[in-house]
Design a protein around this motif. Sequence first.
Motif, PDB file in Angstrom:
ATOM      1  N   LYS A  27     -28.085   0.353 -22.890  1.00  0.00           N
ATOM      2  CA  LYS A  27     -29.194   0.588 -23.818  1.00  0.00           C
ATOM      3  C   LYS A  27     -28.983  -0.312 -25.028  1.00  0.00           C
ATOM      4  CE  LYS A  27     -31.529   4.350 -26.235  1.00  0.00           C
ATOM      5  NZ  LYS A  27     -31.548   5.803 -26.433  1.00  0.00           N
ATOM      6  N   HIS A  28     -30.057  -1.000 -25.435  1.00  0.00           N
ATOM      7  CA  HIS A  28     -29.955  -1.964 -26.529  1.00  0.00           C
ATOM      8  C   HIS A  28     -31.118  -1.733 -27.493  1.00  0.00           C
ATOM      9  CE1 HIS A  28     -29.414  -6.529 -27.581  1.00  0.00           C
ATOM     10  NE2 HIS A  28     -29.213  -5.738 -28.612  1.00  0.00           N
ATOM     11  N   LYS A  29     -30.784  -1.306 -28.707  1.00  0.00           N
ATOM     12  CA  LYS A  29     -31.798  -1.076 -29.740  1.00  0.00           C
ATOM     13  C   LYS A  29     -31.766  -2.233 -30.722  1.00  0.00           C
ATOM     14  CE  LYS A  29     -33.580   2.265 -33.059  1.00  0.00           C
ATOM     15  NZ  LYS A  29     -33.400   3.584 -33.671  1.00  0.00           N
ATOM     16  N   HIS A  30     -32.938  -2.803 -30.996  1.00  0.00           N
ATOM     17  CA  HIS A  30     -33.098  -3.909 -31.929  1.00  0.00           C
ATOM     18  C   HIS A  30     -33.911  -3.376 -33.112  1.00  0.00           C
ATOM     19  CE1 HIS A  30     -32.408  -6.599 -28.367  1.00  0.00           C
ATOM     20  NE2 HIS A  30     -33.019  -5.595 -27.767  1.00  0.00           N
ATOM     21  N   GLU A  31     -33.306  -3.293 -34.287  1.00  0.00           N
ATOM     22  CA  GLU A  31     -34.003  -2.811 -35.479  1.00  0.00           C
ATOM     23  C   GLU A  31     -34.212  -3.972 -36.445  1.00  0.00           C
ATOM     24  OE1 GLU A  31     -32.772   1.200 -37.063  1.00  0.00           O
ATOM     25  OE2 GLU A  31     -30.981   0.616 -35.920  1.00  0.00           O
ATOM     26  N   PHE A  32     -35.337  -3.935 -37.154  1.00  0.00           N
ATOM     27  CA  PHE A  32     -35.673  -4.977 -38.119  1.00  0.00           C
ATOM     28  C   PHE A  32     -35.999  -4.310 -39.447  1.00  0.00           C
ATOM     29  CE2 PHE A  32     -36.831  -6.216 -33.852  1.00  0.00           C
ATOM     30  CZ  PHE A  32     -36.143  -7.395 -33.704  1.00  0.00           C
ATOM     31  N   LYS A  33     -35.271  -4.695 -40.493  1.00  0.00           N
ATOM     32  CA  LYS A  33     -35.468  -4.119 -41.822  1.00  0.00           C
ATOM     33  C   LYS A  33     -35.701  -5.230 -42.821  1.00  0.00           C
ATOM     34  CE  LYS A  33     -32.742  -0.174 -40.675  1.00  0.00           C
ATOM     35  NZ  LYS A  33     -32.566   1.131 -41.132  1.00  0.00           N
ATOM     36  N   VAL A  34     -36.598  -4.996 -43.749  1.00  0.00           N
ATOM     37  CA  VAL A  34     -36.901  -5.969 -44.794  1.00  0.00           C
ATOM     38  C   VAL A  34     -35.972  -5.722 -45.967  1.00  0.00           C
ATOM     39  CG1 VAL A  34     -38.665  -6.790 -46.390  1.00  0.00           C
ATOM     40  CG2 VAL A  34     -39.292  -6.170 -44.047  1.00  0.00           C
ATOM     41  N   SER A  35     -35.406  -6.815 -46.491  1.00  0.00           N
ATOM     42  CA  SER A  35     -34.553  -6.763 -47.672  1.00  0.00           C
ATOM     43  C   SER A  35     -34.970  -7.930 -48.563  1.00  0.00           C
ATOM     44  CB  SER A  35     -33.080  -6.881 -47.274  1.00  0.00           C
ATOM     45  OG  SER A  35     -32.264  -6.905 -48.425  1.00  0.00           O
ATOM     46  N   GLY A  36     -35.858  -7.650 -49.511  1.00  0.00           N
ATOM     47  CA  GLY A  36     -36.405  -8.722 -50.344  1.00  0.00           C
ATOM     48  C   GLY A  36     -37.253  -9.640 -49.491  1.00  0.00           C
ATOM     49  N   LYS A  37     -36.902 -10.926 -49.473  1.00  0.00           N
ATOM     50  CA  LYS A  37     -37.631 -11.904 -48.652  1.00  0.00           C
ATOM     51  C   LYS A  37     -37.004 -12.076 -47.271  1.00  0.00           C
ATOM     52  CE  LYS A  37     -39.381 -14.645 -52.474  1.00  0.00           C
ATOM     53  NZ  LYS A  37     -39.483 -15.990 -53.041  1.00  0.00           N
ATOM     54  N   ASP A  38     -35.918 -11.367 -47.012  1.00  0.00           N
ATOM     55  CA  ASP A  38     -35.187 -11.511 -45.759  1.00  0.00           C
ATOM     56  C   ASP A  38     -35.525 -10.384 -44.787  1.00  0.00           C
ATOM     57  OD1 ASP A  38     -33.790 -13.749 -46.745  1.00  0.00           O
ATOM     58  OD2 ASP A  38     -32.273 -12.449 -47.660  1.00  0.00           O
ATOM     59  N   THR A  39     -35.344 -10.674 -43.527  1.00  0.00           N
ATOM     60  CA  THR A  39     -35.414  -9.658 -42.479  1.00  0.00           C
ATOM     61  C   THR A  39     -34.016  -9.515 -41.902  1.00  0.00           C
ATOM     62  OG1 THR A  39     -37.692 -10.203 -41.926  1.00  0.00           O
ATOM     63  CG2 THR A  39     -36.426  -9.008 -40.264  1.00  0.00           C
ATOM     64  N   ILE A  40     -33.550  -8.290 -41.846  1.00  0.00           N
ATOM     65  CA  ILE A  40     -32.229  -8.002 -41.296  1.00  0.00           C
ATOM     66  C   ILE A  40     -32.419  -7.401 -39.907  1.00  0.00           C
ATOM     67  CG2 ILE A  40     -30.124  -6.639 -41.568  1.00  0.00           C
ATOM     68  CD1 ILE A  40     -30.701  -6.745 -44.619  1.00  0.00           C
ATOM     69  N   MET A  41     -31.721  -7.977 -38.923  1.00  0.00           N
ATOM     70  CA  MET A  41     -31.777  -7.458 -37.564  1.00  0.00           C
ATOM     71  C   MET A  41     -30.483  -6.697 -37.292  1.00  0.00           C
ATOM     72  SD  MET A  41     -32.340  -9.412 -33.932  1.00  0.00           S
ATOM     73  CE  MET A  41     -30.707 -10.123 -33.827  1.00  0.00           C
ATOM     74  N   ILE A  42     -30.632  -5.484 -36.808  1.00  0.00           N
ATOM     75  CA  ILE A  42     -29.480  -4.643 -36.488  1.00  0.00           C
ATOM     76  C   ILE A  42     -29.532  -4.340 -34.993  1.00  0.00           C
ATOM     77  CG2 ILE A  42     -28.341  -2.435 -36.897  1.00  0.00           C
ATOM     78  CD1 ILE A  42     -29.875  -2.474 -39.663  1.00  0.00           C
ATOM     79  N   ASP A  43     -28.472  -4.698 -34.289  1.00  0.00           N
ATOM     80  CA  ASP A  43     -28.360  -4.417 -32.858  1.00  0.00           C
ATOM     81  C   ASP A  43     -27.450  -3.215 -32.654  1.00  0.00           C
ATOM     82  OD1 ASP A  43     -29.859  -6.294 -31.425  1.00  0.00           O
ATOM     83  OD2 ASP A  43     -28.283  -7.790 -31.499  1.00  0.00           O
ATOM     84  N   THR A  44     -27.902  -2.269 -31.858  1.00  0.00           N
ATOM     85  CA  THR A  44     -27.052  -1.175 -31.410  1.00  0.00           C
ATOM     86  C   THR A  44     -27.016  -1.262 -29.893  1.00  0.00           C
ATOM     87  OG1 THR A  44     -27.794   0.168 -33.274  1.00  0.00           O
ATOM     88  CG2 THR A  44     -26.669   1.306 -31.481  1.00  0.00           C
ATOM     89  N   PHE A  45     -25.852  -1.526 -29.364  1.00  0.00           N
ATOM     90  CA  PHE A  45     -25.703  -1.776 -27.937  1.00  0.00           C
ATOM     91  C   PHE A  45     -24.718  -0.775 -27.360  1.00  0.00           C
ATOM     92  CE2 PHE A  45     -23.847  -4.070 -24.319  1.00  0.00           C
ATOM     93  CZ  PHE A  45     -24.994  -4.457 -23.659  1.00  0.00           C
ATOM     94  N   SER A  46     -25.156  -0.042 -26.369  1.00  0.00           N
ATOM     95  CA  SER A  46     -24.247   0.889 -25.706  1.00  0.00           C
ATOM     96  C   SER A  46     -24.317   0.655 -24.199  1.00  0.00           C
ATOM     97  CB  SER A  46     -24.579   2.336 -26.061  1.00  0.00           C
ATOM     98  OG  SER A  46     -25.915   2.637 -25.773  1.00  0.00           O
ATOM     99  N   PHE A  47     -23.167   0.812 -23.564  1.00  0.00           N
ATOM    100  CA  PHE A  47     -23.091   0.574 -22.134  1.00  0.00           C
ATOM    101  C   PHE A  47     -21.907   1.324 -21.557  1.00  0.00           C
ATOM    102  CE2 PHE A  47     -20.179  -2.425 -23.943  1.00  0.00           C
ATOM    103  CZ  PHE A  47     -19.149  -2.513 -23.025  1.00  0.00           C
ATOM    104  N   SER A  48     -21.912   1.443 -20.260  1.00  0.00           N
ATOM    105  CA  SER A  48     -20.791   2.019 -19.545  1.00  0.00           C
ATOM    106  C   SER A  48     -20.722   1.350 -18.183  1.00  0.00           C
ATOM    107  CB  SER A  48     -20.978   3.532 -19.391  1.00  0.00           C
ATOM    108  OG  SER A  48     -19.922   4.087 -18.634  1.00  0.00           O
ATOM    109  N   SER A  49     -19.524   1.017 -17.770  1.00  0.00           N
ATOM    110  CA  SER A  49     -19.326   0.426 -16.458  1.00  0.00           C
ATOM    111  C   SER A  49     -19.224   1.525 -15.408  1.00  0.00           C
ATOM    112  CB  SER A  49     -18.033  -0.400 -16.440  1.00  0.00           C
ATOM    113  OG  SER A  49     -18.149  -1.502 -17.299  1.00  0.00           O
ATOM    114  N   PRO A  50     -19.529   1.183 -14.167  1.00  0.00           N
ATOM    115  CA  PRO A  50     -19.330   2.153 -13.087  1.00  0.00           C
ATOM    116  C   PRO A  50     -17.834   2.321 -12.794  1.00  0.00           C
ATOM    117  CG  PRO A  50     -20.042   0.060 -12.193  1.00  0.00           C
ATOM    118  CD  PRO A  50     -20.069  -0.075 -13.701  1.00  0.00           C
ATOM    119  N   LEU A  51     -17.490   3.085 -11.833  1.00  0.00           N
ATOM    120  CA  LEU A  51     -16.127   3.287 -11.315  1.00  0.00           C
ATOM    121  C   LEU A  51     -15.279   4.233 -12.157  1.00  0.00           C
ATOM    122  CD1 LEU A  51     -15.287  -0.367 -10.191  1.00  0.00           C
ATOM    123  CD2 LEU A  51     -16.304   1.467  -8.818  1.00  0.00           C
TER     124      LEU A  51
END
Length: 91
Positions: A27-51
């Motif tokens: 699961k990969h969440k991509h968030e975008f937040k405004v900070s003044g004139k900038d856009t901040i991208m925050i990635d939250t990535f979760s995963f699990s391998s099989p086995l």
Amino acid sequence: MRVKITAYESPHYFVDEMLEGSFKFMKHKHEFKVSGKDTIMIDTFSFSSPLGILGRIVDDLILKKYMTKFLLERNEMIKEFAESEKWKQIL
């Protein structure tokens, strides 16, 4: 790997999740937040391998570091394209 966008609220975030692929789940969440004139991208990535426990050991010893490096490099490339005229090459 088949991935589906499972949540979307423009322009704030979107979530993509693996439907089929190498991981038990991803699961990969991509968030975008405004900070003044900038856009901040925050990635939250979760995963699990099989086995089961073997997969968890691989996750802890190898994949967490690998995936973190992969996402940081990918995000640097996105930043480079977004902050220059390079984005025109792909749209």
